[in-house]
Design a protein around this motif. Sequence first.
Motif, mmCIF file in Angstrom:
data_model
loop_
_atom_site.group_PDB
_atom_site.id
_atom_site.type_symbol
_atom_site.label_atom_id
_atom_site.label_comp_id
_atom_site.label_asym_id
_atom_site.label_seq_id
_atom_site.Cartn_x
_atom_site.Cartn_y
_atom_site.Cartn_z
ATOM 1 N N PHE A 168 29.551 -25.477 60.119
ATOM 2 C CA PHE A 168 29.080 -25.097 61.441
ATOM 3 C C PHE A 168 30.280 -24.841 62.343
ATOM 4 N N ASP A 169 30.344 -23.646 62.896
ATOM 5 C CA ASP A 169 31.472 -23.212 63.718
ATOM 6 C C ASP A 169 31.003 -23.114 65.164
ATOM 7 N N ASP A 170 31.780 -23.666 66.092
ATOM 8 C CA ASP A 170 31.399 -23.657 67.497
ATOM 9 C C ASP A 170 31.522 -22.278 68.144
ATOM 10 N N ALA A 171 32.245 -21.353 67.523
ATOM 11 C CA ALA A 171 32.436 -20.027 68.109
ATOM 12 C C ALA A 171 31.107 -19.291 68.223
ATOM 13 N N LEU A 172 30.907 -18.606 69.332
ATOM 14 C CA LEU A 172 29.772 -17.700 69.444
ATOM 15 C C LEU A 172 30.048 -16.496 68.547
ATOM 16 N N TRP A 173 28.997 -15.906 67.982
ATOM 17 C CA TRP A 173 29.218 -14.876 66.968
ATOM 18 C C TRP A 173 30.146 -13.744 67.414
ATOM 19 N N PRO A 174 30.045 -13.214 68.633
ATOM 20 C CA PRO A 174 30.954 -12.132 69.003
ATOM 21 C C PRO A 174 32.431 -12.534 68.995
ATOM 22 N N ASP A 175 32.724 -13.838 69.023
ATOM 23 C CA ASP A 175 34.107 -14.317 68.985
ATOM 24 C C ASP A 175 34.569 -14.660 67.569
ATOM 25 N N PHE A 176 33.683 -14.552 66.597
ATOM 26 C CA PHE A 176 33.997 -14.908 65.216
ATOM 27 C C PHE A 176 34.894 -13.839 64.605
ATOM 28 N N GLY A 177 35.855 -14.295 63.789
ATOM 29 C CA GLY A 177 36.762 -13.335 63.165
ATOM 30 C C GLY A 177 37.398 -13.885 61.909
ATOM 31 N N ALA A 178 38.485 -13.255 61.503
ATOM 32 C CA ALA A 178 39.154 -13.593 60.244
ATOM 33 C C ALA A 178 39.604 -15.050 60.219
ATOM 34 N N ALA A 179 40.116 -15.553 61.351
ATOM 35 C CA ALA A 179 40.596 -16.939 61.380
ATOM 36 C C ALA A 179 39.452 -17.913 61.163
ATOM 37 N N ASN A 180 38.309 -17.651 61.772
ATOM 38 C CA ASN A 180 37.142 -18.521 61.591
ATOM 39 C C ASN A 180 36.682 -18.522 60.144
ATOM 40 N N LEU A 181 36.635 -17.343 59.543
ATOM 41 C CA LEU A 181 36.218 -17.260 58.150
ATOM 42 C C LEU A 181 37.216 -17.981 57.258
ATOM 43 N N GLY A 182 38.501 -17.822 57.550
ATOM 44 C CA GLY A 182 39.519 -18.494 56.752
ATOM 45 C C GLY A 182 39.403 -20.002 56.813
ATOM 46 N N ARG A 183 39.105 -20.540 58.008
ATOM 47 C CA ARG A 183 38.948 -21.990 58.137
ATOM 48 C C ARG A 183 37.721 -22.475 57.375
ATOM 49 N N VAL A 237 27.328 -21.555 53.363
ATOM 50 C CA VAL A 237 26.544 -21.039 54.481
ATOM 51 C C VAL A 237 27.252 -21.438 55.766
ATOM 52 N N ILE A 238 27.526 -20.449 56.599
ATOM 53 C CA ILE A 238 28.199 -20.668 57.883
ATOM 54 C C ILE A 238 27.213 -20.358 59.001
ATOM 55 N N ARG A 239 27.170 -21.222 60.011
ATOM 56 C CA ARG A 239 26.400 -20.907 61.217
ATOM 57 C C ARG A 239 27.321 -20.998 62.415
ATOM 58 N N THR A 240 27.266 -20.002 63.259
ATOM 59 C CA THR A 240 28.101 -19.997 64.453
ATOM 60 C C THR A 240 27.346 -20.564 65.645
ATOM 61 N N SER A 241 28.043 -20.710 66.756
ATOM 62 C CA SER A 241 27.539 -21.138 68.070
ATOM 63 C C SER A 241 27.326 -22.636 68.191
ATOM 64 N N GLY A 242 27.705 -23.403 67.164
ATOM 65 C CA GLY A 242 27.605 -24.851 67.244
ATOM 66 C C GLY A 242 26.263 -25.424 66.857
ATOM 67 N N GLU A 243 25.252 -24.580 66.651
ATOM 68 C CA GLU A 243 23.949 -25.079 66.211
ATOM 69 C C GLU A 243 24.042 -25.523 64.750
ATOM 70 N N GLN A 244 23.275 -26.559 64.405
ATOM 71 C CA GLN A 244 23.382 -27.129 63.059
ATOM 72 C C GLN A 244 22.007 -27.174 62.394
ATOM 73 N N ARG A 245 21.508 -26.006 62.046
ATOM 74 C CA ARG A 245 20.241 -25.893 61.320
ATOM 75 C C ARG A 245 20.232 -24.565 60.577
ATOM 76 N N LEU A 246 19.337 -24.456 59.592
ATOM 77 C CA LEU A 246 19.255 -23.244 58.773
ATOM 78 C C LEU A 246 18.318 -22.197 59.356
ATOM 79 N N SER A 247 17.404 -22.596 60.227
ATOM 80 C CA SER A 247 16.521 -21.647 60.908
ATOM 81 C C SER A 247 15.816 -20.692 59.946
ATOM 82 N N ASN A 248 15.234 -21.261 58.892
ATOM 83 C CA ASN A 248 14.396 -20.479 57.978
ATOM 84 C C ASN A 248 15.199 -19.410 57.237
ATOM 85 N N PHE A 249 16.432 -19.728 56.892
ATOM 86 C CA PHE A 249 17.327 -18.776 56.225
ATOM 87 C C PHE A 249 17.669 -19.268 54.828
#
Length: 254
Positions: free
Chosen positions: A211-226, A187-199
């Motif tokens: 948990f990835d610090d990137a905001l979702w519109p900036d997320f891409g292949a490199a983020n997924l690869g990491r 499970v990956i969450r973007t924007s640096g928040e660290q919770r599941l938020s009922n998911f």
Amino acid sequence: MSAPPPVPPPPVPRHIAIIMDGNGRWAARHGLPRAAGHREGVQAVRRTIEAAIGHGVEWLTLFAFSSENWRRPVEEVTDLTFLLRHYLRSELRELAEAGVRLHIIGERDRFGSSLKAELADAEARTAANRKLNLVIALSYGARAEIATAARRIAEAAMAGTLDPTTVDETIFAAHLSTAGMPDPDLVIRTSGEQRLSNFLLWQAAYAELVFDDALWPDFGAANLGRAIAEYARRERRFGARPGPADAPPDGEGP
């Protein structure tokens, strides 16, 4: 001297689930209305689907619209539903050509009969595809999903079609909206928040969390690869201990 055995490739999660967070903050950071952040988020969805296929991921679940999102201003909810309808109409052919099968989970009835019909049509038109199972969570909340499953089981028991003494985790899972789908491995969450938020609270019981610090519109292949690389570095024990089954207890937790 014989050649050393080949090094096996790192494990790739079969199922990745993503909480796509940060569209509004991305828009604010760029001095744009929130709707612009949601539209840019669609581009991140496209990049992520392509990257997931490239990695050989079988299932990708995206948290697109939570049951709590209905509390947002009417204008934003209208923009989100318009964007969803536009995405279905503009991207469905490309998804089908890429071998993507679409699944919808959540309370689709809340979107009205017209959009509900379009969602069902999109699922039917991609039902034969096998490259990637794309699950979109719409008007979805895990607590409501669990409560609904419990109610269905209770109704079946009252009707005499289910023996309540036989209810176990497998039977309970079969009454969730994700019945027949594998649980998420990552499970990956973007924007640096660290919770599941009922998911996916039930399904993500043993998922690895990134948990990835990137905001979702900036997320891409490199983020997924990491995120996949981080997943590959972790040891998944599902509550068991590494080593022989008779290894002495050491006080280690899950």
